[in-house]
Each structure stands twice: as C-alpha cells, then as structure tokens.
Write an enzyme that holds these catalytic residues in place. Sequence first.
Site, PDB file in Angstrom:
ATOM      1  N   TYR B  49       0.839  -1.241   0.013  1.00  0.00           N
ATOM      2  CA  TYR B  49       0.020   0.142  -0.140  1.00  0.00           C
ATOM      3  C   TYR B  49       0.885   1.338  -0.094  1.00  0.00           C
ATOM      4  O   TYR B  49       1.948   1.114   0.555  1.00  0.00           O
ATOM      5  CB  TYR B  49      -0.619  -0.185   1.294  1.00  0.00           C
ATOM      6  CG  TYR B  49      -2.222  -0.961   1.148  1.00  0.00           C
ATOM      7  CD1 TYR B  49      -3.309  -0.649   0.604  1.00  0.00           C
ATOM      8  CD2 TYR B  49      -1.775  -2.385   1.357  1.00  0.00           C
ATOM      9  CE1 TYR B  49      -4.313  -1.458   0.629  1.00  0.00           C
ATOM     10  CE2 TYR B  49      -2.791  -3.346   1.269  1.00  0.00           C
ATOM     11  CZ  TYR B  49      -4.096  -2.897   0.962  1.00  0.00           C
ATOM     12  OH  TYR B  49      -5.079  -3.642   0.686  1.00  0.00           O
ATOM     13  N   GLU B  50       0.284   2.252  -0.641  1.00  0.00           N
ATOM     14  CA  GLU B  50       1.182   3.432  -0.869  1.00  0.00           C
ATOM     15  C   GLU B  50       1.526   4.208   0.511  1.00  0.00           C
ATOM     16  O   GLU B  50       2.492   5.003   0.791  1.00  0.00           O
ATOM     17  CB  GLU B  50       0.948   4.547  -2.082  1.00  0.00           C
ATOM     18  CG  GLU B  50      -0.293   5.314  -1.545  1.00  0.00           C
ATOM     19  CD  GLU B  50      -0.909   6.311  -2.504  1.00  0.00           C
ATOM     20  OE1 GLU B  50      -0.043   6.247  -3.823  1.00  0.00           O
ATOM     21  OE2 GLU B  50      -1.982   6.891  -2.579  1.00  0.00           O
ATOM     22  N   ALA B  51       0.765   4.050   1.520  1.00  0.00           N
ATOM     23  CA  ALA B  51       0.962   4.413   2.793  1.00  0.00           C
ATOM     24  C   ALA B  51       2.263   3.624   3.425  1.00  0.00           C
ATOM     25  O   ALA B  51       2.528   4.229   4.510  1.00  0.00           O
ATOM     26  CB  ALA B  51      -0.231   4.222   3.729  1.00  0.00           C
ATOM     27  N   GLY B  52       2.849   2.900   2.662  1.00  0.00           N
ATOM     28  CA  GLY B  52       4.173   2.237   3.403  1.00  0.00           C
ATOM     29  C   GLY B  52       3.823   1.112   3.972  1.00  0.00           C
ATOM     30  O   GLY B  52       4.609   0.639   4.910  1.00  0.00           O
ATOM     31  N   VAL B  83       8.741   3.682   0.581  1.00  0.00           N
ATOM     32  CA  VAL B  83       7.647   2.767  -0.190  1.00  0.00           C
ATOM     33  C   VAL B  83       7.828   3.185  -1.658  1.00  0.00           C
ATOM     34  O   VAL B  83       8.063   2.463  -2.675  1.00  0.00           O
ATOM     35  CB  VAL B  83       6.323   2.962   0.166  1.00  0.00           C
ATOM     36  CG1 VAL B  83       5.432   3.933  -0.178  1.00  0.00           C
ATOM     37  CG2 VAL B  83       5.765   1.473  -0.229  1.00  0.00           C
TER      38      VAL B  83
END
Lengths: 298, 255
Positions: B49-52, B83
Amino acid sequence: MMSLAEAVDRLVEDGDTVYLAGFTHLIPFAAGHEIIRQGKKDLTLCRATPDLIYDQMIAAGCARKVVFSWAGNPGVGLLRSFRKKAEAKEIELEEYTHYGMVARLWAGATNLPFFPLRSNIGSDLPAHNPNIKTVTCPYTGQVLSTVPALNPDVAVIHAQRADAQGNAHIWGIIGEQREAAFAARKVIITCEEIVSSEVIKSDPNRTLIPGFLVDAVVEEPWAAHPSYVQGYYDRDNDFYLEWDRISRSEEDLRAWLDEWVYGVSGRREYMARFGAERILKLRVNSQYSVPINLGSYR
Amino acid sequence: MKYSAAEMMTIAAARKIKDGDRVFVGIGMPNLACNLAMRLNAPNIEMIYEAGVIGANPSRLPLSIGDPCLVTGATSVCSMFDVFTFYLQRGLVDIGFLGAAQVDKYGNLNSTVIGDYDDPKVRLAGSGGACDIASLARQVFILLPHQPRRLPEKVDFITSPGFIGGRRERERLGLPGGGPTVVITDKGILEFDEEGEMVLVSIHPGVELEDVKANTGWDLKVSPSLTVTDPPTERELAILREELDPKGIYLKRGD
C-alpha cells in the site's frame, strides 16, 4: 512543554509555510483548529494529502497557497472548500506527485537543494509547475526529474507518545512525519500522552523524532480526531461523511466553524461536546507486539 | 446468478493478477480485486500500500489509504519516502492499479483538471501517487467506468503517463515502468497494441459491441479475436459478497 495555544502563538506566524504532517493517520486536527482560532493568515499550507483540516483552514481564511499532491477527502471524495477557492483562484496551488512531495521533504531534511526522481517525465505537471525541473546525471548522462527541497517554517506532528523533551514515539503508518520534522525550522509535537524518558528509552527504535529538534511539546489527547491514531482510536468516519455535507454550503460551514472551532477553548471542550457515547465507540481493542530483547551489556 | 457491472469489473481485474505478483494497491475496487485474487487464483501475491505497508492483511475494508487496520498483522511498515523509493522506483512493483477521471486511447490518465489547467471547469484531487505508479510500476492496470466523457480521444491533462503519443515514447523519455497493460471497464476489457493504442479484446456478457463503441470517445479498435468475458462464478461472487464487501460499501449487488 506548553499548551497548544501557547505553542501556536509563539511558533506560527502569519505568512509562514507550515506542514501539518500525516498520511490520513495522526492528522494534527487540534493544532489546525488552534491556528484557525488564533486567526493566522496568509499561510502556505503544505502536505502531500491536504485533507479535512486543510479544507477547514482554507474555509476559515488561513491559507494563501496550498502545496500538495492529492487534495481530497480520503475515502469519501473531494474537498469542497479547496476546490471552490481553487476554481475561483482565491488560493494559489503548487502541485507535485506524492513521491515528489516526500522527496522534497527528504531533500529539505538532509540539507540537499533538490532530489532526483524517475517520475514526472511524460506528465503535464512539470509544464505547469516551474519548480519541477530536470538534471543530467554526471555519471550516466541520464536525464532525471528534480524537485526542490522543502523547508517549512513550522512542522506540526502528532505522535502517540513523547517525553517532556519531545522525544517522540510514532508507530503504525509513519507517512512523512520524520522527514517533515527534520526539514522544518521549528517543530511542534502534539501527543496522546506524555510519558517518562524511561518509557521512550525502553524502545529507542520507535523514536522517530529526537527531542532536540522539537520547539514545543503538547499533551493533547484526541488531537487527531476525527482521523485515526494507531492503537488509540479509530477514524470517526461519520464525521468525514458529515464534512462532505457541511462543506457544501457556506452557511453550514460558518455554523460548523463557529460551534466546533471558534466556540470551544480547545480540544478538551471539543471532545466533551461530541459526548462520551460517540467517543467511546472510537476506542480500539488492544493487540500488542511481542517485546524485543535489547540486551543488557557489561 | 445475477451480478452488477462493478462486480464483473472487480472479478475481471482479479483474474488478471498472477500468483506471486507484487501489487501496489489502492483502496476501493483494487483492494477488493487483490483480496479476491488472493483467495482464488493468486494466493501468494504481495500487497503493497502506498501508505508504506507491505504484506498487509486487513481485517476490514480500509476506510482510507492510511487506515491502521492495514498495519495490524502486516509484514512490514515503512515511510512514504521508502515505499516510493525502495519499492516502487527500485522496480519491485509488478502491478499498479489506477483509476482516473479520464483515460485516452494511449492510456494516459487525467486526475488533475477537467478543462484548462489554469482555468479549470473542474478541479480534481491531483496525482497523489498515480504519476509515480504510472511511471515506475512494471505494469499498470486501469479500472474505470466506460463512458464517452471518461474515455476521450485525448485527456485534458496528462497527470500520469500511459504511452503518451505512442508506445515508443516511454522508452525515449526513459520511463522505467512498462506502462498500462490492461483497461477494465464495466463493459469490457481492453489491451494495448504495438502502437500503444487501446484495443477492445473482450466484452462482458450481455454488452453489445455497438454500445462499447458508442461509449468510447474515439473510433475504438476491436481485436479480430474479440471474446466474451467469462461471467462471474458463484465462488467469485460468494467471496466478494460474503467475505470481502458484506455491507456492499464498494459494490452494488446485481440482485
């Protein structure tokens, strides 16, 4: 340590570039509301994801400019005040990609003038943002996109816990909090709890921000409501949906700001007004990690 | 068994995921498609997920990209910088899912403005990570509703590059990722030919070819081997309805 009102009064000035950090998690709502209450203006609001708190600050007239990569109501839709003022050209916009925004902070945090990326090329963004440029690599001759360092005047970061010196433990989604703190000239930490230095030192890997970077530490439980704080409370999703309705009309918006921002002295009164029932529903059950062994060395 | 267009889209997307793929996931339909694939055809995918968050195994449908439910029980958590740098730019992401307000025939995506950038008719949310994903993921899967205004011949603004003006342009510009490989709509499945132009390869059951063409903003190429998408199986629908989106938050039901 000081009150949030004192921290904002002392550290945020009209015209400042501010970064209220967080990637939909740990959003410093209480600090944003205090900035609104104190009538700060002409601010340049920076964040990869300006969400409800920036929409509220824009609606309240705090912002001159927004520097961002994704301006929306996360999981719900659009930011209506942002959109209205942007379409009416009442706020200036400077936009990047997510990677561009966090890379700008990284450059700012590490005392570099820019950061090179393999993104932006082929997008129309550079044509509309003169701060996105290119550089030719001196080793390979490759052309890379660049974004300039971002050094906010003030960063506000909400942490789960910190000691009185501002050494801050943050866990869960750690977004860009550390980069924002290191990039900024002044740092305000709000936290759910102030703990002793022994608690901080029991788990040094979790200290994302060292106290010597921090200008003000504020104990402010529920400061991230209606966003989430990992291990403490869940998102008040009803409010994210309500905001979509409230922000449709100028009248509802004013009434909301009057009641929930100008009409309260601070977070304690704000949360009390929500009532225990709604607040208790946001509490989360515990799930602990297995303790690690740091070892004791002679 | 009846099903909705959104269910067909999600299922078609899930089937395109190969076992072992590392997928860069957003919330909503991509999250559902990945979770469905994981339970059926691709049990060993890695969701990033792009939130890391790496190796997320969320206990509920995330309310936003930064939902703490993604962290509890995940394999690893890192910063956004990490990320995008260590995972995405490093070339470790096989598939990135993207949606947009507009997608054109070369797979360029617009999520910035409708109209002129400096005097927009509608100001949208902006790139977020979309341009980065479009530039850096090995493949991009595009999901969007099939409407003429969503599929114009040329997007008003290229937020995220597809093949720009033709397949060779990505290479010329030095974009590391492979670009879009598939577009899944509520009417069919489209892929990209050697010119980098979208071609209709499959029509969902019950959809007429003329309807697809009429809802595309240019003279759409149709593959000579055009097929009909296999309808959702009972198993696919059961997992979506009973396990993944029991409240019907993202997917309207067909019944």
